[in-house]
Motif scaffolding. Structure first.
Motif, mmCIF file in Angstrom:
data_model
loop_
_atom_site.group_PDB
_atom_site.id
_atom_site.type_symbol
_atom_site.label_atom_id
_atom_site.label_comp_id
_atom_site.label_asym_id
_atom_site.label_seq_id
_atom_site.Cartn_x
_atom_site.Cartn_y
_atom_site.Cartn_z
ATOM 1 N N GLN A 1 37.130 84.010 50.581
ATOM 2 C CA GLN A 1 36.507 83.499 51.814
ATOM 3 C C GLN A 1 35.934 84.629 52.690
ATOM 4 O O GLN A 1 35.766 84.477 53.893
ATOM 5 C CB GLN A 1 37.561 82.736 52.634
ATOM 6 N N ASP B 1 33.052 86.032 53.057
ATOM 7 C CA ASP B 1 31.816 85.799 53.813
ATOM 8 C C ASP B 1 32.062 84.918 55.026
ATOM 9 O O ASP B 1 31.552 85.163 56.125
ATOM 10 C CB ASP B 1 30.755 85.150 52.910
ATOM 11 N N SER B 2 32.881 83.891 54.791
ATOM 12 C CA SER B 2 33.169 82.956 55.888
ATOM 13 C C SER B 2 33.960 83.644 57.008
ATOM 14 O O SER B 2 33.698 83.433 58.194
ATOM 15 C CB SER B 2 33.942 81.775 55.299
ATOM 16 N N ILE C 1 33.880 86.719 57.840
ATOM 17 C CA ILE C 1 32.979 87.613 58.577
ATOM 18 C C ILE C 1 32.055 86.792 59.477
ATOM 19 O O ILE C 1 31.843 87.110 60.652
ATOM 20 C CB ILE C 1 32.145 88.464 57.596
ATOM 21 N N GLU C 2 31.523 85.737 58.902
ATOM 22 C CA GLU C 2 30.581 84.892 59.644
ATOM 23 C C GLU C 2 31.246 84.318 60.902
ATOM 24 O O GLU C 2 30.647 84.265 61.971
ATOM 25 C CB GLU C 2 30.092 83.774 58.715
ATOM 26 N N ILE D 1 32.157 94.887 53.957
ATOM 27 C CA ILE D 1 31.350 93.703 54.273
ATOM 28 C C ILE D 1 31.381 93.485 55.788
ATOM 29 O O ILE D 1 32.453 93.406 56.394
ATOM 30 C CB ILE D 1 31.915 92.460 53.559
#
Lengths: 404, 315
Positions: free
Chosen positions: A87, A89-90, A92-93, A122
């Motif tokens: 997860q 990317d999520s 970080i987003e 990231i």
């Protein structure tokens, strides 16, 4: 020269009324004290949260890297579970973490064997937190890489003079070399690396000083409110037709606008200077840890508020409307821009919306220094964006400016 | 360079949307003279001098001020003129001296030159004693004088004054008119707008009468008055609405023009001593009571009435 004459005339009109100081300095300082007193000391660690996934748990270099991260005064690491890795990317987003570092399997072994292998970082680098975290992480990684390289070179020299008895002896030599090289970094004779967030004064941690939020917050809020004084002077000048009369003298229109803009910017800048001084010396807010950065933020904020003041003056008909619009701008930009509470506490959506306002970037600029311990470089992005807002508001103001 | 002309106005036009404020105005002002634009409110006087002051761009036409075009060389024009706006364009919280100092700097004056000139202007406008008082605390007349003083600071070749005596007491008006005459005596060219006939008559070497954006007549006072010949201007106040008696009066032989505002009727008549009894007879027949009568010999008011069919005050 005439620009300065107009500026000085405006300033002379503004300071003529002693009550102005109530608006510009006394009220914001009292509000700062009030907000500081009513805010519980911020116990939370103000360092930027950084997730770490370590696929090289037994490696000597990954251990050194994590040690270095733990010692960082800009980032706070959190070990991620394997389940969370999917997860990334999520996370970080959603800004759960400012950045995530993934240390690959065999990192230490391959690095010591001279292979090119790097941790994966990231982050969303155009966000202030992401930008600052990546800057800090890069610095820490470089430090470990330098230690490893130094140990490797030392081992090669030692091996050429007297070959190691075996791999175990070579490994022990390398580890000792890494430890010594890493320790040498604790007190480097010179540092040429710039870090966006590198230091928190442990003796007087800003994270536990509530004024570190309220002082810049009230500076930003009352900078917007303070434009009432200078914008009122301009509107009164237009109403009396003195502004139009200036056009019958050999003065260019741009000189008149520039003179008024400069007066507005100077009022806000001087107001900020006094409030920064009070914050520094009476409330212990560490503005002076990066004085150039603070000056840049103050200048950019002054230019933006001056442009806003010019725009309001251009749009309204009377002095009373200046007050109404300045108050609307103050409440809107202060609430959305994080002047009353840190935007990080308000959730991602609010923070995203907040960062559409120039005040959020002004707050980021101040807080990167006084709260996150950033250096002068940490304000460059907020200042740049604030200047872009100033240019946009100035363009609008000039477009709508009326002399009569 | 300009044949002794301080101002040459050539077919100026200016409109605001559908409203034609100035329609083909042309006139010349000779150096060293006082030239008045006389006309009611809305005649286009202020629009004309706004263009001459480079505040407004003409839609067509041009004007030369001391040889400089208002459309092509506005900065040169601005250096040559001093403008006294109709409004009191001052900073009320600054003192008289501070106001003069600021505006002097706008005209490019500095240092001792500026200080000396401020002293001279304060003397001219009679505010030496009050120079340290905020302008906002001045009487209307004193503000008007300071308003004029600002335009004199840089010793302009031409001074443009837009209704400088509006709304002030007779004493201050007298002071201002005397100032204008004195400035002119010192060689300054004055372009003066007013809707007060008496001011135009007293001050002017030349007068242009404006109405509805056009100049309807121009010349010296005597030349203009000759337009109406020997017609007297008779103003009668009656006790009822003018419609009850106006048609009967207009029908009387010798009555040339008639205009009415509420219960005041103004007539241009030949031989007022012959016409007046017949006016009274017509009033008695119409059962209208005349409460006052004023007879004036030919003047600018009569000229305006003769040319436009309206009184100056009608605006």
């Amino acid at each position: 020269m005439r620009i300065l004459d107009i500026t000085l005339k405006d300033l002379s009109q503004i300071v003529r009324d002693w009550k102005i100081s109530l608006f510009l300095v006394v009220m914001p300082f009292m509000f700062t004290l009030f907000f500081s007193a009513t805010s519980a000391p911020a116990e939370a660690d103000a360092r930027l949260p950084v997730g770490v996934v370590n696929h090289d748990p037994d490696g000597v270099l990954s251990a050194r890297l994590i040690e270095t991260f733990e010692g960082s005064q800009a980032i706070r690491i959190v070990s991620l579970k394997e389940a969370e890795e999917s997860q990334v990317d999520s996370l970080i987003e959603k800004e759960t973490y400012a950045a995530i570092v993934i240390i690959p399997e065999g990192y230490s072994r391959q690095l010591l064997a001279g292979e090119d292998i790097r941790p994966e970082v990231i982050a969303i680098s155009d966000r202030p937190a992401g930008h600052s975290a990546v800057t800090a992480i890069r610095g820490d990684i470089k430090r470990v890489l330098s230690a490893a390289k130094g140990a490797q070179l030392s081992a090669e020299v030692a091996d050429s003079r007297q070959p190691f008895a075996g791999d175990a002896a070579r490994q022990a030599y390398l580890e000792e070399g890494i430890t010594l090289a890493n320790a040498a970094w604790d007190n480097p004779p010179i540092s040429t690396e710039m870090k966006a967030a590198t230091r928190i004064d442990t003796e007087r941690s800003q994270s536990t000083n509530p004024a570190a939020q309220s002082s810049p917050g009230m500076i930003v809020m009352f900078a917007v409110f303070g434009l009432i004084t200078s914008a009122t002077v301009l509107v009164a000048e237009r109403k009396s037709q003195a502004l139009q009369r200036m056009l019958t003298t050999p003065v260019h229109r741009w000189e008149i606008i520039a003179g008024h803009l400069l007066a507005m910017a100077l009022v806000t800048f001087l107001q900020q200077a006094v409030l920064v001084g009070l914050g520094q010396f009476l409330l212990g807010v560490d503005y002076l840890s990066a004085p150039v950065g603070i000056l840049l933020v103050m200048a950019a904020l002054a230019l933006w508020t001056a442009s806003l003041g010019l725009l309001i003056s251009a749009l309204v008909k009377g002095e009373e409307q200046v007050i109404i619009w300045a108050m609307i701008a103050m409440f809107l930009f202060s609430a959305l821009g994080g002047a009353w509470f840190p935007l990080e506490f308000a959730g991602k959506a609010f923070s995203t919306i907040g960062h559409l306002t120039p005040t959020a970037w002004a707050m980021d600029g101040f807080q990167n220094i006084v709260l996150r311990g950033g250096g002068n470089g940490s304000v460059l992005m907020p200042v740049g964006i604030l200047m872009a807002y100033a240019a946009a508001f100035f363009g609008l103001a000039v477009w709508r400016f009326r002399f009569e | 360079m300009n044949n002794g002309k301080a101002i040459e106005v050539q077919d100026l036009h200016r409109h605001f949307g559908d409203i034609k404020a100035v329609q083909g105005v042309s006139f010349d002002v000779r150096q060293g003279e006082i030239f008045s634009l006389l006309g009611p409110n809305g005649a286009g006087k202020s629009t004309t001098i706004s263009m001459l002051s480079c505040l407004l761009q003409p839609n067509a036409g041009d004007a030369l001020v001391m040889g400089h075009s208002i459309t092509r060389r506005p900065m040169e024009v601005k250096k040559a003129i001093g403008v006294v706006p109709q409004e009191i364009a001052l900073y009320p919280d600054l003192t008289a001296r501070e106001n003069l100092a600021f505006w002097g700097k706008m005209y490019g004056l500095r240092g001792k030159t500026l200080g000396r000139r401020i002293d001279q202007v304060l003397e001219i406008i009679g505010l030496v004693e009050q120079q340290k008082r905020p302008a906002g605390k001045f009487s209307g007349g004193m503000k008007r004088r300071l308003n004029i003083g600002i335009a004199l600071l840089h010793k302009p070749q031409v001074i443009i004054m837009d209704e400088p005596t509006v709304g002030i007491d007779p004493q201050s008006r007298r002071h201002i008119l005397d100032n204008v005459k004195e400035l002119n005596r010192q060689g300054m060219t004055v372009l003066y707008t007013t809707h007060y006939m008496e001011e135009a008559a007293e001050l002017s070497d030349h007068i242009a009468i404006m109405d509805q954006g056009q100049i309807v007549a121009s010349g010296t006072h005597d030349e203009l008055v000759k337009i109406v010949g020997k017609q007297d201007r008779v103003e009668l106040t009656i006790n009822t609405e003018s419609e009850r008696v106006l048609p009967a009066w207009q029908a009387i032989d010798g009555v040339h023009k008639a205009t009415a505002t509420d219960s005041i009727i103004t007539l241009l008549v030949d031989e007022s001593d012959r016409v007046l009894p017949r006016l009274f007879e017509a009033a008695i027949e119409a059962k209208v009571h005349i409460t006052s009568v004023t007879i004036q010999e030919p003047n600018l008011e009569a000229v305006f009435l003769h040319l436009t069919g309206r009184a100056l005050r009608d605006g």
